[in-house]
Motif scaffolding. Structure first.
Motif, PDB file in Angstrom:
ATOM      1  N   VAL A 194       0.895  -1.173   0.257  1.00  0.00           N
ATOM      2  CA  VAL A 194      -0.100  -0.135   0.088  1.00  0.00           C
ATOM      3  C   VAL A 194       0.996   1.253   0.078  1.00  0.00           C
ATOM      4  O   VAL A 194       0.413   2.160  -0.059  1.00  0.00           O
ATOM      5  N   GLY A 195       2.053   1.237   0.156  1.00  0.00           N
ATOM      6  CA  GLY A 195       3.065   2.172   0.307  1.00  0.00           C
ATOM      7  C   GLY A 195       3.970   2.532   1.518  1.00  0.00           C
ATOM      8  O   GLY A 195       3.971   1.599   2.234  1.00  0.00           O
ATOM      9  N   HIS A 196       4.903   3.541   1.293  1.00  0.00           N
ATOM     10  CA  HIS A 196       5.623   3.973   2.506  1.00  0.00           C
ATOM     11  C   HIS A 196       4.911   4.360   3.462  1.00  0.00           C
ATOM     12  O   HIS A 196       3.927   4.752   3.327  1.00  0.00           O
ATOM     13  N   VAL A 197       5.408   4.348   4.733  1.00  0.00           N
ATOM     14  CA  VAL A 197       4.797   4.498   5.797  1.00  0.00           C
ATOM     15  C   VAL A 197       4.498   6.104   6.019  1.00  0.00           C
ATOM     16  O   VAL A 197       3.181   6.353   6.220  1.00  0.00           O
ATOM     17  N   SER A 198       5.346   6.871   5.095  1.00  0.00           N
ATOM     18  CA  SER A 198       4.985   8.230   4.916  1.00  0.00           C
ATOM     19  C   SER A 198       3.603   8.520   4.331  1.00  0.00           C
ATOM     20  O   SER A 198       2.745   9.777   4.373  1.00  0.00           O
ATOM     21  N   GLN A 199       3.302   7.506   3.346  1.00  0.00           N
ATOM     22  CA  GLN A 199       2.096   7.833   2.827  1.00  0.00           C
ATOM     23  C   GLN A 199       0.719   7.268   3.182  1.00  0.00           C
ATOM     24  O   GLN A 199      -0.450   7.772   2.615  1.00  0.00           O
ATOM     25  N   VAL A 200       0.792   6.700   4.290  1.00  0.00           N
ATOM     26  CA  VAL A 200      -0.438   5.833   4.534  1.00  0.00           C
ATOM     27  C   VAL A 200      -0.788   6.106   6.202  1.00  0.00           C
ATOM     28  O   VAL A 200      -1.430   5.684   6.978  1.00  0.00           O
ATOM     29  N   ILE A 201      -0.058   7.296   7.034  1.00  0.00           N
ATOM     30  CA  ILE A 201      -0.268   7.383   8.458  1.00  0.00           C
ATOM     31  C   ILE A 201      -1.003   8.491   8.456  1.00  0.00           C
ATOM     32  O   ILE A 201      -1.341   9.360   7.536  1.00  0.00           O
ATOM     33  N   GLU A 202      -1.711   8.479   9.778  1.00  0.00           N
ATOM     34  CA  GLU A 202      -2.642   9.766  10.224  1.00  0.00           C
ATOM     35  C   GLU A 202      -1.375  10.725  10.859  1.00  0.00           C
ATOM     36  O   GLU A 202      -0.958  10.391  11.891  1.00  0.00           O
ATOM     37  N   LEU A 203      -1.122  11.739   9.979  1.00  0.00           N
ATOM     38  CA  LEU A 203       0.127  12.871  10.422  1.00  0.00           C
ATOM     39  C   LEU A 203      -0.164  13.129  11.834  1.00  0.00           C
ATOM     40  O   LEU A 203       0.797  13.465  12.574  1.00  0.00           O
ATOM     41  N   GLU A 204      -1.435  13.666  12.054  1.00  0.00           N
ATOM     42  CA  GLU A 204      -1.514  14.327  13.495  1.00  0.00           C
ATOM     43  C   GLU A 204      -1.387  13.255  14.642  1.00  0.00           C
ATOM     44  O   GLU A 204      -1.523  13.762  15.670  1.00  0.00           O
ATOM     45  N   LYS A 205      -1.528  12.184  14.506  1.00  0.00           N
ATOM     46  CA  LYS A 205      -1.500  10.977  15.249  1.00  0.00           C
ATOM     47  C   LYS A 205      -0.035  10.454  15.511  1.00  0.00           C
ATOM     48  O   LYS A 205       0.067   9.120  16.122  1.00  0.00           O
ATOM     49  N   THR A 206       0.865  10.611  14.569  1.00  0.00           N
ATOM     50  CA  THR A 206       2.158   9.869  14.626  1.00  0.00           C
ATOM     51  C   THR A 206       3.192  10.891  14.492  1.00  0.00           C
ATOM     52  O   THR A 206       3.272  11.785  13.667  1.00  0.00           O
ATOM     53  N   ASP A 207       4.295  10.838  15.216  1.00  0.00           N
ATOM     54  CA  ASP A 207       5.641  11.398  15.192  1.00  0.00           C
ATOM     55  C   ASP A 207       6.391  10.913  14.154  1.00  0.00           C
ATOM     56  O   ASP A 207       7.419  10.196  14.476  1.00  0.00           O
ATOM     57  N   LEU A 208       5.984  11.200  12.815  1.00  0.00           N
ATOM     58  CA  LEU A 208       6.903  10.405  11.564  1.00  0.00           C
ATOM     59  C   LEU A 208       8.379  10.609  11.731  1.00  0.00           C
ATOM     60  O   LEU A 208       9.148   9.753  11.489  1.00  0.00           O
TER      61      LEU A 208
END
Length: 232
Positions: A74-88
């Motif tokens: 489904v993609g790189h982790v940066s493409q499929v995360i909830e940004l506001e809930k993850t400290d990428l």
């Protein structure tokens, strides 16, 4: 065979025919799975995420168990995360890639084969391995649940090991016709992964033991997901 698209398609065909041998002779000692083809190999990099595809019915489950599991990338982790809930940034910085010695396999691997009445000499050179260590606690990583492949999934896989080759060459001979097909440089040839439980809220939880699915099938659905998200 000067057309670039034709060369890539033919190299994929050669790779598909040699994939089992590559898995046994070049990657098995490292518990890695050979990439399904070279044209989509870059989608199997570190931090790429995939899920086991959902069986439509009992018959499909039986067929999957006999033919090998099927997965969707489904993609790189940066493409499929909830940004506001993850400290990428913290996640990526805490798992800096490091290299691992692959011994004599770093030099050259060769195989002769027949394909469509053509003699093929396949060479894989300059193999080198990258890996990351993931120590995730529940809540460190939250995935988007509006992506169809992630919605309802009970587990998720993250690629943590990648073997790359500096150069892949296929020398093809048919009668008096000789042609050389060369892949892009530093192309992934094999990958390893870790499996994690996924909560109904999309939180990546504890790691689950798993073995490499050597005979599994992988389909890259990144383009389909992008189209889906654009329609929202």
């Amino acid at each position: 065979m000067s057309n670039s698209a034709t060369q890539k398609a033919f190299l994929d065909q050669i790779w598909h025919s040699a994939r089992n041998s590559i898995g046994k002779e070049l990657l098995s000692n490292h518990n890695l799975v050979p990439v399904p083809n070279l044209s989509s190999a870059d989608d199997f990099g570190l931090f790429s995420i995939f899920v086991k595809s959902k069986s439509e019915n009992v018959g499909q489950k039986i067929r999957d168990s006999l033919a090998g599991s099927s997965y969707h990338v489904v993609g790189h982790v940066s493409q499929v995360i909830e940004l506001e809930k993850t400290d990428l940034d913290r996640l990526l910085n805490s798992a800096n890639p490091h290299t691992e010695d692959v011994g004599n396999q770093s030099e050259k691997w060769e195989k002769d084969m027949e394909l469509d009445s053509k003699a093929v000499h396949l060479t894989v050179e300059g193999s080198h391995k990258f890996l990351i260590s993931l120590n995730l606690s529940e809540g460190d990583l939250c995935l988007k649940q509006n992506i169809p492949d992630l919605a309802g999934a009970k587990s998720v896989y993250i690629i943590t090991d990648v073997m790359k080759a500096t150069r892949i060459t296929a020398c093809v001979t048919r009668d008096d016709d000789n042609v050389e097909v060369v892949s892009a440089v530093s192309v992934p040839i094999g990958f390893g992964y870790s499996k994690f439980r996924l909560t109904p809220e999309g939180l990546v939880a504890e790691q689950i033991k798993c073995k490499p699915s050597i005979h599994g099938k992988w389909e890259v659905v990144i383009g389909q997901i992008s189209e889906f998200l654009n329609d929202l």
